[in-house]
Design a protein around this motif. Structure first.
Motif, PDB file in Angstrom:
ATOM      1  N   SER A  24     -18.902  56.129 -16.436  1.00  0.00           N
ATOM      2  CA  SER A  24     -18.635  57.503 -15.995  1.00  0.00           C
ATOM      3  C   SER A  24     -18.403  57.573 -14.494  1.00  0.00           C
ATOM      4  O   SER A  24     -17.539  58.329 -14.020  1.00  0.00           O
ATOM      5  CB  SER A  24     -19.795  58.414 -16.397  1.00  0.00           C
ATOM      6  N   ALA A  28     -14.915  58.833 -12.664  1.00  0.00           N
ATOM      7  CA  ALA A  28     -14.884  59.881 -11.645  1.00  0.00           C
ATOM      8  C   ALA A  28     -14.286  59.369 -10.337  1.00  0.00           C
ATOM      9  O   ALA A  28     -13.491  60.055  -9.681  1.00  0.00           O
ATOM     10  CB  ALA A  28     -16.292  60.437 -11.423  1.00  0.00           C
ATOM     11  N   SER A 174     -17.905  64.957 -18.761  1.00  0.00           N
ATOM     12  CA  SER A 174     -17.131  66.020 -18.119  1.00  0.00           C
ATOM     13  C   SER A 174     -16.392  66.899 -19.117  1.00  0.00           C
ATOM     14  O   SER A 174     -16.028  68.034 -18.813  1.00  0.00           O
ATOM     15  CB  SER A 174     -16.118  65.403 -17.137  1.00  0.00           C
ATOM     16  N   SER A 339     -22.976  67.001 -12.429  1.00  0.00           N
ATOM     17  CA  SER A 339     -21.591  66.627 -12.762  1.00  0.00           C
ATOM     18  C   SER A 339     -21.314  65.229 -12.231  1.00  0.00           C
ATOM     19  O   SER A 339     -21.905  64.794 -11.231  1.00  0.00           O
ATOM     20  CB  SER A 339     -20.592  67.622 -12.161  1.00  0.00           C
ATOM     21  N   TRP A 340     -20.392  64.532 -12.885  1.00  0.00           N
ATOM     22  CA  TRP A 340     -20.012  63.192 -12.420  1.00  0.00           C
ATOM     23  C   TRP A 340     -19.212  63.264 -11.129  1.00  0.00           C
ATOM     24  O   TRP A 340     -19.233  62.317 -10.331  1.00  0.00           O
ATOM     25  CB  TRP A 340     -19.230  62.453 -13.508  1.00  0.00           C
ATOM     26  N   ASP A 341     -18.527  64.383 -10.881  1.00  0.00           N
ATOM     27  CA  ASP A 341     -17.840  64.531  -9.596  1.00  0.00           C
ATOM     28  C   ASP A 341     -18.847  64.540  -8.454  1.00  0.00           C
ATOM     29  O   ASP A 341     -18.642  63.910  -7.412  1.00  0.00           O
ATOM     30  CB  ASP A 341     -17.017  65.831  -9.589  1.00  0.00           C
TER      31      ASP A 341
END
Length: 373
Positions: A24, A28, A174, A339-341
């Motif tokens: 993940s 990202a 996501s 969040s992965w962001d």
């Protein structure tokens, strides 16, 4: 920035926690125009679970060649290297390095993962008899990452590293979308996780004595001997299904129809299934521990992990439709805080910090870096 990411802990069949964490983060980061990524893999089958990112084949992280892996990495000339574990070989490295420690579970629960070869399992037990071997590993990095404030606090308590510790957290997928509105969820409870003793599945089973109208789905793969042990613990009249592994699609389908995801684990580094359930609006019944409090916030229903009666009462509370809907909404709101962001941003910042620290000359302070918050 030319970033090399160690993807050799990716599974070849389906993700476990660390495998999904690494994949993940790679996905990202791959969307960042300023991040030039290359993955390290050791088995071509790993690529099926990884994003379409350039890769280099290299030795297994469990191979004796790992002691000298930095010689190969030096030739790739990366600006920085990230490993989602702390065991990456670093002898003779000439690059900035970020290593990851997920948790300290195995200091109190020393049974090693069963998939490790026997010699590695023996070393694993010896390794966790004291903290100094961990310090040796972590102090080889320029920056150390971990996935939760709970684990960082434990690392500081035990003085596991002189390096800066930075949070690069877990997150739900996501593409997770809320489950469709339902008049009443299925009378099903899901457990996703291993069956090691500290996971405390026995208390879940005991609690099913008061839930004869529910089905407990144990989703993960389980060795036959452990399954036999747990089957003997199933109360009379209770319904428990051992799935012995499910696909991502089946997991998502079951999660979106269940009354709750349940876990009474006594120790976790994060507890990814908790936030995955919340992301789709499935309530969570969890052990009242610091890590689950950190991840679940005020959204989960917390119980004493040693009390099967409390577990039963928490599930019964969700029989009330307004209570269930409230827990579902609170969970979705909590999941939006991860969040992965955001995790990718944190990782990039950690890598940039590692570059700066690595560039400092010997005696210029890099080895005296203090833990920062």
């Amino acid at each position: 920035m030319k970033i090399l990411i160690d993807a050799r802990f990716t599974r070849t069949d389906h993700h476990d926690g660390i495998s999904r964490y690494g994949a993940s983060l790679i996905e990202a980061l791959s969307e960042r125009p300023d991040a030039d990524l290359t993955m390290l893999v050791h088995d071509p089958r790993q690529l099926a679970l990884l994003p379409d990112v350039p890769h280099v084949m290299i030795n297994s992280p469990l191979s004796p060649a790992e002691l000298f892996v930095s010689r190969r990495i030096n030739r790739l000339n990366p600006d920085a290297v990230f490993c989602p574990m702390q065991t990456m070989g670093s002898f003779g490295r000439r690059y900035p390095l970020v290593l990851t420690l997920h948790d300290l579970i195995y200091y109190q629960n020393r049974t090693p993962p069963g998939f490790l070869p026997l010699p590695v399992r023996l070393l694993w037990r010896l390794y966790h008899l004291a903290y100094w071997p961990q310090r040796l590993l972590l102090n080889r990095a320029d920056v150390v990452a971990t996935i939760s404030e709970t684990t960082r606090a434990l690392m500081e308590t035990h003085r596991l590293t002189r390096r800066p510790i930075r949070i690069v957290g877990n997150a739900p997928q996501s593409d997770a979308v809320p489950r469709p509105p339902v008049t009443a969820p299925d009378k099903s409870l899901l457990y996703m996780g291993s069956f090691m003793p500290y996971k405390n599945v026995e208390t879940l089973l005991a609690g099913m004595a008061g839930l004869p109208d529910y089905t407990l789905h144990l989703l993960s793969r389980i060795p036959p001997e452990r399954k036999g042990e747990l089957e003997k613990r199933v109360p009379g009249g209770a319904t428990v299904v051992f799935h012995n592994g499910v696909s991502d699609q089946d997991y998502d389908r079951l999660l979106r129809s269940a009354t709750a995801l349940v876990t009474l684990s006594r120790a976790e580094g994060y507890g990814l299934p908790v936030i995955e359930a919340m992301a789709v609006g499935t309530p969570v019944v969890a052990a009242d521990t610091p890590i689950f409090r950190e991840v679940g916030g005020t959204a989960a229903l917390y119980v004493d992990p040693e009390s099967s009666e409390e577990f039963t009462r928490a599930v019964r509370a969700l029989d009330d439709p307004p209570r269930w809907k409230s827990a579902s909404s609170a969970g979705r709101a909590q999941a939006l805080t991860y969040s992965w962001d955001t995790s990718a941003d944190s990782l990039l910042a950690a890598l940039e910090e590692a570059v700066e620290l690595h560039a400092k000359p010997a005696g210029g302070g890099r080895r005296r870096t203090r833990v920062q918050r």
